[in-house]
Design an enzyme around this catalytic site. Structure first.
Site, mmCIF file in Angstrom:
data_model
loop_
_atom_site.group_PDB
_atom_site.id
_atom_site.type_symbol
_atom_site.label_atom_id
_atom_site.label_comp_id
_atom_site.label_asym_id
_atom_site.label_seq_id
_atom_site.Cartn_x
_atom_site.Cartn_y
_atom_site.Cartn_z
ATOM 1 N N PHE A 123 0.809 -1.225 0.000
ATOM 2 C CA PHE A 123 0.000 0.000 0.000
ATOM 3 C C PHE A 123 0.842 1.276 0.000
ATOM 4 O O PHE A 123 0.357 2.342 -0.336
ATOM 5 C CB PHE A 123 -0.948 0.004 1.219
ATOM 6 N N LYS A 148 -1.190 -7.139 -9.418
ATOM 7 C CA LYS A 148 -2.171 -7.210 -8.314
ATOM 8 C C LYS A 148 -1.757 -6.148 -7.304
ATOM 9 O O LYS A 148 -0.936 -6.379 -6.428
ATOM 10 C CB LYS A 148 -2.158 -8.606 -7.689
ATOM 11 N N GLU A 200 -5.066 -3.687 -2.335
ATOM 12 C CA GLU A 200 -6.489 -3.350 -2.359
ATOM 13 C C GLU A 200 -6.767 -2.026 -1.646
ATOM 14 O O GLU A 200 -7.823 -1.430 -1.807
ATOM 15 C CB GLU A 200 -7.309 -4.494 -1.739
ATOM 16 N N SER A 222 5.216 -7.069 3.289
ATOM 17 C CA SER A 222 5.763 -7.389 4.610
ATOM 18 C C SER A 222 6.518 -8.723 4.568
ATOM 19 O O SER A 222 6.265 -9.565 3.691
ATOM 20 C CB SER A 222 4.633 -7.457 5.628
ATOM 21 N N CYS A 265 9.577 1.652 3.298
ATOM 22 C CA CYS A 265 10.437 0.499 3.611
ATOM 23 C C CYS A 265 11.874 0.947 3.846
ATOM 24 O O CYS A 265 12.671 0.203 4.395
ATOM 25 C CB CYS A 265 10.388 -0.502 2.480
ATOM 26 N N GLU A 322 8.980 -4.438 13.076
ATOM 27 C CA GLU A 322 8.790 -3.289 12.182
ATOM 28 C C GLU A 322 7.497 -2.588 12.587
ATOM 29 O O GLU A 322 6.423 -3.194 12.548
ATOM 30 C CB GLU A 322 8.685 -3.769 10.728
HETATM 31 P P1 NAD Z 1 1.434 -6.695 3.001
HETATM 32 O O1 NAD Z 1 2.451 -7.758 3.064
HETATM 33 O O2 NAD Z 1 0.304 -6.727 3.964
HETATM 34 O O3 NAD Z 1 0.744 -6.702 1.549
HETATM 35 C C1 NAD Z 1 1.513 -6.692 0.369
HETATM 36 C C2 NAD Z 1 0.700 -7.332 -0.746
HETATM 37 O O4 NAD Z 1 0.429 -8.700 -0.406
HETATM 38 C C3 NAD Z 1 -0.647 -6.678 -0.985
HETATM 39 O O5 NAD Z 1 -0.886 -6.652 -2.372
HETATM 40 C C4 NAD Z 1 -1.622 -7.584 -0.254
HETATM 41 O O6 NAD Z 1 -2.901 -7.587 -0.844
HETATM 42 C C5 NAD Z 1 -0.971 -8.951 -0.383
HETATM 43 N N1 NAD Z 1 -1.232 -9.808 0.771
HETATM 44 C C6 NAD Z 1 -1.426 -9.439 2.069
HETATM 45 N N2 NAD Z 1 -1.596 -10.507 2.855
HETATM 46 C C7 NAD Z 1 -1.520 -11.595 2.056
HETATM 47 C C8 NAD Z 1 -1.608 -13.001 2.274
HETATM 48 N N3 NAD Z 1 -1.826 -13.499 3.498
HETATM 49 N N4 NAD Z 1 -1.471 -13.825 1.218
HETATM 50 C C9 NAD Z 1 -1.244 -13.345 -0.008
HETATM 51 N N5 NAD Z 1 -1.151 -12.022 -0.287
HETATM 52 C C10 NAD Z 1 -1.283 -11.151 0.727
HETATM 53 O O7 NAD Z 1 2.197 -5.305 3.047
HETATM 54 P P2 NAD Z 1 1.565 -3.844 3.131
HETATM 55 O O8 NAD Z 1 0.993 -3.646 4.489
HETATM 56 O O9 NAD Z 1 0.714 -3.555 1.949
HETATM 57 O O10 NAD Z 1 2.903 -2.951 2.956
HETATM 58 C C11 NAD Z 1 3.747 -2.633 4.011
HETATM 59 C C12 NAD Z 1 4.920 -3.579 4.088
HETATM 60 O O11 NAD Z 1 5.621 -3.592 2.851
HETATM 61 C C13 NAD Z 1 5.954 -3.176 5.122
HETATM 62 O O12 NAD Z 1 6.388 -4.333 5.793
HETATM 63 C C14 NAD Z 1 7.084 -2.570 4.299
HETATM 64 O O13 NAD Z 1 8.363 -2.627 4.890
HETATM 65 C C15 NAD Z 1 7.013 -3.421 3.085
HETATM 66 N N6 NAD Z 1 7.654 -2.794 1.944
HETATM 67 C C16 NAD Z 1 8.875 -3.265 1.563
HETATM 68 C C17 NAD Z 1 9.537 -2.674 0.512
HETATM 69 C C18 NAD Z 1 10.884 -3.168 0.083
HETATM 70 O O14 NAD Z 1 11.365 -2.703 -0.917
HETATM 71 N N7 NAD Z 1 11.515 -4.096 0.771
HETATM 72 C C19 NAD Z 1 8.947 -1.595 -0.168
HETATM 73 C C20 NAD Z 1 7.694 -1.144 0.244
HETATM 74 C C21 NAD Z 1 7.053 -1.753 1.313
#
Ligand code: NAD
Length: 500
Positions: free
Chosen positions: A151, A175, A178, A228, A283, A384
């Protein structure tokens, strides 16, 4: 009032989802639901994959130069629509307009990089590797690729992926999160306007059902993920089980190591932006300061004096430094972390829990929060937080600082602040982190370098964009050629061929 229901984007057009499940897209500054997004069903995602598969042969056979021209036109359209994209990102995420515009710019830079793909796809050639034998290698596209994005960067993170994938001749199913789907859908329209053939780029917002369909489908050859760590690990393991190429970028705990010879005001200013910009939802945010030697008291005083002056409010209001966090659930989770820090004995220097933003009482705001005297066993260090909470740990010397950073399972980014070249050089050599800043607080590499962390911040072998992105989205084929004169042809042999 009826809220807009967003479409999907499949085969070059808006498509109605057949899902019965929807998610609310919220403006975090007002707490209001502003639109609904379908959570794509398995059949929605299969339709997107089928469109991408059908488009692949034509796109693969389009010359790299023609592909590049379409991306260049897309780049021009992004320039024209950058404010609109920044507004969408700010509205759905909450970050300030200026910050959102900066992230759109960083996305545009990946498109600029991808426009140069014809040069980068050239492969290698060696004459006479054996007598009368030449060898060359080609970088070929791999087919349907998929991206799953978080997000916190609604436009930039998708642009880490699809411009490079498409430039290499692949087709793509995105994808997006959401929580922030609109930038991705708008970029799909701009790609079409730029001349991208139907089916090359598809967007299916959704949740686990959509993700699992991408992971399990045999026509998807590669998955790029950013999000994450627990989800990154799940995506990596599942994609590998299904035989896919995979890069899965996870969460972070980024340390700024501050040595006692660091210029204090410069360092405090740099850490302010890195810790509290985008309400800490980056991140590459600095979330932990490691104060070395006797600089800690003065540094904490400078940090808290600056943090007190930060203006918190809606991201679209002039003069605001920091917007809300993404959701009420996330705000409550952050509040829980702050409570745990207090309970576990850290010193709360600034408490952002009770902030009120006039006229935005239902917004998801948290003020800048600062902890001192944090130790590595505390939850606020180990996890985090992904919010505007900065913690300070104190150590005696550079050895201790390096050991502390290297013991943390996350290894996305880190920075050192110092006037000593020798200390900085040692730090860059010994630190086990993917991206390192030397007096640079957020060392996000430019698009022509690659972006990625180590350890629990990245599962997979190749980073995003730069040459590693080109390698991720292509596979190498090596061709060994001989054109013998008839008279030279020799009898067959069953021994291992040696050419020389
Ligand atoms: P998230 O892991 O909750 O979601 C990321 C994506 O995975 C979304 O599209 C979501 O719909 C999907 N998703 C969520 N839960 C899922 C599941 N159980 N099974 C399958 N798909 C699932 O992350 P977020 O809250 O959207 O973003 C924040 C996180 O992203 C933080 O941990 C941040 O550090 C990380 N991030 C990392 C980088 C990097 O370059 N390393 C960059 C940006 C964000």
């Amino acid at each position: 009032m009826a809220k807009t229901i967003l479409p999907l984007w499949i085969d070059g057009r808006h498509t109605k989802s057949n899902s019965s499940r929807f998610s609310e897209v919220t403006n975090p500054a007002s707490g209001e639901v502003i639109r609904h997004v379908p959570l794509s069903s398995r059949t929605d995602v299969e339709a997107a994959i089928a469109a991408a598969k059908a488009a692949f042969p034509g796109w693969r056979d389009t010359t790299p130069l023609r592909r590049s021209r379409i991306l260049n036109k897309f780049r021009e359209l992004l320039e024209t629509h950058r404010t609109e994209l920044a507004q969408l990102a700010s509205e759905e995420h909450g970050k300030t307009l200026e910050d959102a515009a900066g992230s759109v710019q960083r996305g545009i830079e990946v498109v600029e990089f991808a426009v140069g793909a014809p040069h980068l796809l050239k492969g290698e050639h060696a004459e006479n590797v054996g007598r009368g034998v030449d060898c060359h290698s080609m970088l070929q596209p791999i087919g349907v690729c998929a991206g799953i994005t978080p997000f916190n960067f609604p436009a930039m993170v998708p642009m880490w992926m699809f411009p490079v994938a498409i430039a290499c001749g692949n087709t793509f199913v995105l994808k997006p999160s959401e929580k922030v789907p609109s930038c991705s859908l708008r970029m799909a329209e701009l790609l079409k306007e730029a001349g991208l053939p139907d089916g090359v780029f598809n967007v299916v917002p959704g949740d686990k059902e959509a993700v699992d369909t991408l992971l399990e489908h045999s026509d998807v050859r590669a998955i790029s993920f950013v999000g994450s760590t627990p989800v990154a690990k799940y995506i990596y393991e599942t994609a590998a089980r299904y035989g896919k190429r995979i890069q899965a970028l996870g969460g972070a705990k980024n340390h700024a190591v501050v040595l006692s010879d660091a210029p204090l005001d410069f360092t405090a200013d740099a850490i302010m932006g890195a810790a509290y910009g985008s309400a800490g939802e980056r991140c590459m945010a600095i979330s932990a300061v490691v104060a070395v030697g006797d600089i800690a008291d003065a540094l904490v005083a400078k940090l808290s004096a600056r943090a007190e002056k930060l203006v918190v409010g809606p991201g679209d209001k002039k003069g605001v430094d920091m917007g809300p966090v993404i959701s009420v659930q996330h705000r409550d989770k952050i509040i829980g972390y702050i409570a745990s820090g207090v309970q576990q004995g850290a010193k709360l220097v600034m408490d952002g829990r009770n902030i009120k933003v006039a006229g935005h009482e239902k917004g998801f705001f948290i003020g800048p929060t600062l902890f001192d005297d944090v130790s590595t066993g505390m939850t606020i260090y180990k996890e985090e937080i992904f919010g505007p909470v900065l913690i300070v740990l104190r150590v005696a010397n550079l050895d201790e600082a390096i050991n502390l950073v290297n013991a943390n399972p996350y290894a996305n980014g880190t920075a050192i602040f110092t006037a000593s070249g020798a200390a900085a050089r040692r730090f860059q050599n010994e630190i086990e982190v993917g991206m390192v800043g030397i007096n640079v607080p957020i060392p996000v590499p430019m698009a022509f370098f690659s972006f990625g962390g180590w350890k629990s911040s990245l599962f997979g072998d190749l980073h995003m964009h730069g040459m590693e992105g080109i390698y991720f989205y292509t596979r190498t084929k090596a061709i060994t050629t001989r054109w013998p004169e008839v008279a030279e042809r020799s009898a067959s042999t069953l021994t291992m061929p040696t050419l020389s």
